[in-house]
Scaffold this motif. Structure first.
Motif, PDB file in Angstrom:
ATOM      1  N   GLY A  98     -25.480  36.993 -14.482  1.00  0.00           N
ATOM      2  CA  GLY A  98     -25.646  35.613 -14.056  1.00  0.00           C
ATOM      3  C   GLY A  98     -26.619  35.483 -12.903  1.00  0.00           C
ATOM      4  N   SER A  99     -26.425  34.422 -12.128  1.00  0.00           N
ATOM      5  CA  SER A  99     -27.361  34.113 -11.042  1.00  0.00           C
ATOM      6  C   SER A  99     -26.706  34.126  -9.672  1.00  0.00           C
ATOM      7  N   ALA A 100     -25.409  34.434  -9.610  1.00  0.00           N
ATOM      8  CA  ALA A 100     -24.697  34.406  -8.333  1.00  0.00           C
ATOM      9  C   ALA A 100     -24.605  35.804  -7.736  1.00  0.00           C
ATOM     10  N   THR A 101     -24.220  35.869  -6.457  1.00  0.00           N
ATOM     11  CA  THR A 101     -24.089  37.133  -5.738  1.00  0.00           C
ATOM     12  C   THR A 101     -22.801  37.126  -4.927  1.00  0.00           C
ATOM     13  N   ILE A 102     -22.113  38.256  -4.919  1.00  0.00           N
ATOM     14  CA  ILE A 102     -20.927  38.427  -4.086  1.00  0.00           C
ATOM     15  C   ILE A 102     -21.239  39.532  -3.089  1.00  0.00           C
ATOM     16  N   LYS A 103     -21.181  39.179  -1.807  1.00  0.00           N
ATOM     17  CA  LYS A 103     -21.384  40.148  -0.739  1.00  0.00           C
ATOM     18  C   LYS A 103     -20.103  40.265   0.066  1.00  0.00           C
ATOM     19  N   GLY A 104     -19.833  41.449   0.564  1.00  0.00           N
ATOM     20  CA  GLY A 104     -18.605  41.612   1.336  1.00  0.00           C
ATOM     21  C   GLY A 104     -18.602  42.845   2.194  1.00  0.00           C
ATOM     22  N   GLN A 105     -17.513  43.004   2.937  1.00  0.00           N
ATOM     23  CA  GLN A 105     -17.342  44.141   3.813  1.00  0.00           C
ATOM     24  C   GLN A 105     -15.856  44.411   3.993  1.00  0.00           C
ATOM     25  N   VAL A 112     -24.079  37.915 -10.779  1.00  0.00           N
ATOM     26  CA  VAL A 112     -22.735  37.667 -11.290  1.00  0.00           C
ATOM     27  C   VAL A 112     -22.687  36.292 -11.945  1.00  0.00           C
ATOM     28  N   HIS A 113     -21.975  36.178 -13.067  1.00  0.00           N
ATOM     29  CA  HIS A 113     -21.789  34.882 -13.715  1.00  0.00           C
ATOM     30  C   HIS A 113     -20.853  34.008 -12.878  1.00  0.00           C
ATOM     31  N   GLN A 114     -20.966  32.703 -13.053  1.00  0.00           N
ATOM     32  CA  GLN A 114     -20.056  31.806 -12.356  1.00  0.00           C
ATOM     33  C   GLN A 114     -18.645  31.948 -12.934  1.00  0.00           C
ATOM     34  N   GLU A 144      -2.641  48.712  -3.033  1.00  0.00           N
ATOM     35  CA  GLU A 144      -3.821  48.064  -3.608  1.00  0.00           C
ATOM     36  C   GLU A 144      -3.885  46.620  -3.124  1.00  0.00           C
ATOM     37  N   LEU A 145      -5.085  46.179  -2.725  1.00  0.00           N
ATOM     38  CA  LEU A 145      -5.270  44.817  -2.223  1.00  0.00           C
ATOM     39  C   LEU A 145      -6.045  43.985  -3.242  1.00  0.00           C
ATOM     40  N   HIS A 146      -5.760  42.682  -3.264  1.00  0.00           N
ATOM     41  CA  HIS A 146      -6.436  41.772  -4.178  1.00  0.00           C
ATOM     42  C   HIS A 146      -6.915  40.550  -3.411  1.00  0.00           C
ATOM     43  N   ARG A 147      -8.117  40.107  -3.754  1.00  0.00           N
ATOM     44  CA  ARG A 147      -8.656  38.887  -3.175  1.00  0.00           C
ATOM     45  C   ARG A 147      -9.254  38.033  -4.291  1.00  0.00           C
ATOM     46  N   GLU A 148      -8.970  36.750  -4.264  1.00  0.00           N
ATOM     47  CA  GLU A 148      -9.553  35.828  -5.246  1.00  0.00           C
ATOM     48  C   GLU A 148     -10.934  35.380  -4.763  1.00  0.00           C
ATOM     49  N   VAL A 149     -11.907  35.414  -5.676  1.00  0.00           N
ATOM     50  CA  VAL A 149     -13.273  35.025  -5.338  1.00  0.00           C
ATOM     51  C   VAL A 149     -13.745  34.008  -6.377  1.00  0.00           C
ATOM     52  N   ASN A 203     -26.029  30.390  -8.914  1.00  0.00           N
ATOM     53  CA  ASN A 203     -27.027  30.535  -7.847  1.00  0.00           C
ATOM     54  C   ASN A 203     -26.404  30.580  -6.454  1.00  0.00           C
ATOM     55  N   GLU A 204     -25.121  30.889  -6.361  1.00  0.00           N
ATOM     56  CA  GLU A 204     -24.435  30.890  -5.075  1.00  0.00           C
ATOM     57  C   GLU A 204     -24.252  32.331  -4.575  1.00  0.00           C
ATOM     58  N   THR A 205     -24.243  32.482  -3.255  1.00  0.00           N
ATOM     59  CA  THR A 205     -23.909  33.755  -2.628  1.00  0.00           C
ATOM     60  C   THR A 205     -22.596  33.584  -1.873  1.00  0.00           C
ATOM     61  N   VAL A 206     -21.597  34.352  -2.237  1.00  0.00           N
ATOM     62  CA  VAL A 206     -20.261  34.252  -1.657  1.00  0.00           C
ATOM     63  C   VAL A 206     -20.022  35.447  -0.743  1.00  0.00           C
ATOM     64  N   GLU A 207     -19.540  35.169   0.485  1.00  0.00           N
ATOM     65  CA  GLU A 207     -19.231  36.214   1.448  1.00  0.00           C
ATOM     66  C   GLU A 207     -17.731  36.505   1.425  1.00  0.00           C
ATOM     67  N   VAL A 208     -17.387  37.788   1.366  1.00  0.00           N
ATOM     68  CA  VAL A 208     -15.977  38.202   1.352  1.00  0.00           C
ATOM     69  C   VAL A 208     -15.767  39.230   2.447  1.00  0.00           C
ATOM     70  N   ARG A 209     -14.797  38.968   3.316  1.00  0.00           N
ATOM     71  CA  ARG A 209     -14.432  39.919   4.363  1.00  0.00           C
ATOM     72  C   ARG A 209     -12.974  40.321   4.145  1.00  0.00           C
ATOM     73  N   VAL A 210     -12.754  41.618   4.044  1.00  0.00           N
ATOM     74  CA  VAL A 210     -11.409  42.132   3.806  1.00  0.00           C
ATOM     75  C   VAL A 210     -10.985  42.932   5.032  1.00  0.00           C
ATOM     76  N   ASN A 211     -10.071  42.361   5.819  1.00  0.00           N
ATOM     77  CA  ASN A 211      -9.551  43.039   7.002  1.00  0.00           C
ATOM     78  C   ASN A 211      -8.349  43.894   6.614  1.00  0.00           C
ATOM     79  N   ILE A 212      -8.433  45.166   6.953  1.00  0.00           N
ATOM     80  CA  ILE A 212      -7.359  46.097   6.627  1.00  0.00           C
ATOM     81  C   ILE A 212      -6.647  46.488   7.911  1.00  0.00           C
ATOM     82  N   GLY A 213      -5.331  46.376   7.915  1.00  0.00           N
ATOM     83  CA  GLY A 213      -4.552  46.739   9.093  1.00  0.00           C
ATOM     84  C   GLY A 213      -3.997  45.533   9.809  1.00  0.00           C
ATOM     85  N   LYS A 214      -4.632  44.386   9.680  1.00  0.00           N
ATOM     86  CA  LYS A 214      -4.108  43.175  10.288  1.00  0.00           C
ATOM     87  C   LYS A 214      -3.073  42.546   9.369  1.00  0.00           C
TER      88      LYS A 214
END
Length: 423
Positions: free
Chosen positions: A245-252, A296-298, A314-319, A324-335
């Motif tokens: 697709g045309s989208a992007t998922i970025k994270g840390q 990534v496809h929409q 195991e952790l799960h996050r909904e995105v 054409n969108e860029t989505v930012e994902v931050r996954v905090n571990i330990g908090k």
């Protein structure tokens, strides 16, 4: 006169028989006494018939072998325990027809292949022992079976092979039909290969036709796609398309403290729109490093994160992604809060039961498995309302909801018989 002679003869016979019977038949028979004496002497020498040993024969390696058990004598004959043996046999199709030419090997490697004709193959100089015999042929699926070689013996082994296919084709981009290099192609878990620089591929060996029922194609820059059995696919000229697709998922992934034990995280991106759960992307990244899923496809995705080699949940996050969108994902571990608990049941094994933590939307946000005593622990749980799905019974159940404040530890006890929390 003749009549008188006949009467006299008859009278003589009557008198003779009467005398014989009167004496009890004790008339000496010299022609039989000699035979009786020989028989008595024979029985004294060899014993009664029911106690006699069978006739024996002598020969090289046989010793005194009973004629009635000659085969057993050959098996029991003294032999060199290190003497090499041989394996002979034939290879047939499932229909029972000999296969003209076959290839084979013993595992572990041993022996000398003398001939490889399907109707009569031979491997010589094989040390005694147990082996796995691998046999394969053009247009046939390889087969493996056990063979036991005895010292100095010839072992006969018959193998039947199933006809198969060796798929080949090309991986292309859905939009421009150009070849895609380095794509991974998997055939129902039986074989895998990668596409060449021009997108072409060939399976590494012949596989069963049933392996074409599910073909999975994946590439880091494309969505992973699984083709379910399609009659239009020619196994020797397949064209499989990859799309993106045309989208992007970025994270840390951000650990809460420097002593976080995991060094790497496995990311799996599932397409979950419409209740589906299709794996589209997968990669392993260092903890605290960034990651990117491009083209990534929409749609709605479930980002699953686990830490190989650790007992961390195991952790799960909904995105949610738009074109054409860029989505930012931050996954905090330990908090967040830690949920510790255990499951109870009157009967049944409590170990290894899957535990899933579900948020208010019914989405799984964390998962783990119970220990041998039924205990479990989930970490980094943010504030909110949750339920626990326990894979116990037929085949699982959900508890009622409970609250987590995101700061303090939350303890729970799950009664599997009542299918609810115990307070």
């Amino acid at each position: 006169m003749l009549k008188n002679a006949a009467w006299l003869l008859a009278l003589f016979l009557v008198l003779f028989v009467g005398t014989f019977l009167l004496l009890g038949g004790d008339i000496e028979r010299p022609w039989s006494r000699a035979d009786q004496a020989d028989a008595e002497e024979f029985h004294q020498q060899v014993g009664p018939a029911d106690q006699r040993e069978p006739d024996r024969v002598s020969g090289p390696g046989l010793g005194d072998a009973p004629v009635t058990d000659l085969d057993a004598a050959v098996e029991d004959a003294p032999e060199d325990p290190t003497a090499p043996g041989r394996v002979r046999g034939r290879a047939l199709s499932r229909a029972g027809h000999p296969i003209p030419t076959v290839q084979m090997r013993l595992v572990p490697g041993a022996g000398t292949l003398v001939r490889a004709q399907g109707d009569d193959w031979l491997i010589e100089d094989v040390p005694p022992g147990s082996y796995q015999l691998e046999v394969w042929a053009e247009e046939f699926v390889a087969a493996r079976s056990e063979v036991v070689v005895r010292p100095g013996r010839s072992t006969w082994h018959e193998v039947r092979l199933q006809r198969g296919v060796r798929p080949r084709g090309k991986i292309v981009d859905e939009t421009d039909q150009r070849g895609v290099a380095d794509a991974l192609i998997e055939f129902s878990g039986t074989a895998r290969t990668r596409s060449q620089i021009d997108g072409t591929f060939t399976a590494p060996y012949v596989i069963p036709r049933t392996a074409l029922d599910q073909i999975t194609v994946s590439h880091p820059s494309y969505d992973r796609y699984t083709y379910i059995r399609q009659p239009t696919h020619d196994p020797e000229d397949m064209v499989l398309a990859l799309s993106r697709g045309s989208a992007t998922i970025k994270g840390q992934i951000i650990p809460d403290h420097e002593t976080f034990q995991a060094k790497a995280a496995r990311l799996r991106l599932y397409f979950s729109t419409g209740g589906r759960h299709d794996l589209r992307r997968q990669e392993i990244v260092p903890v605290a490093a960034g990651f990117t899923f491009e083209r990534v496809h929409q749609g709605v995705y479930d980002l699953a994160i686990d830490f190989p080699g650790t007992q961390l949940p195991e952790l799960h996050r909904e995105v949610r992604v738009k074109m054409n969108e860029t989505v930012e994902v931050r996954v905090n571990i330990g908090k967040g809060s830690a949920i510790t608990g255990h499951i109870l049941a009157r009967a049944g094994d409590l170990s290894g039961r899957k535990i899933e933590l579900m948020n208010g939307k019914g989405l799984t946000v964390a998962a783990c498995a119970t220990a041998a005593d039924g205990s479990f622990k989930l970490t980094s749980v943010p504030e909110g309302s949750y339920r626990i799905k326990v894979w116990y019974g037929n085949p699982w159940f959900n508890t009622e909801a409970f609250e987590v404040d995101g700061r303090r530890e939350r303890k729970v006890v799950v009664d599997c018989d009542m299918r609810r929390l115990r307070y």
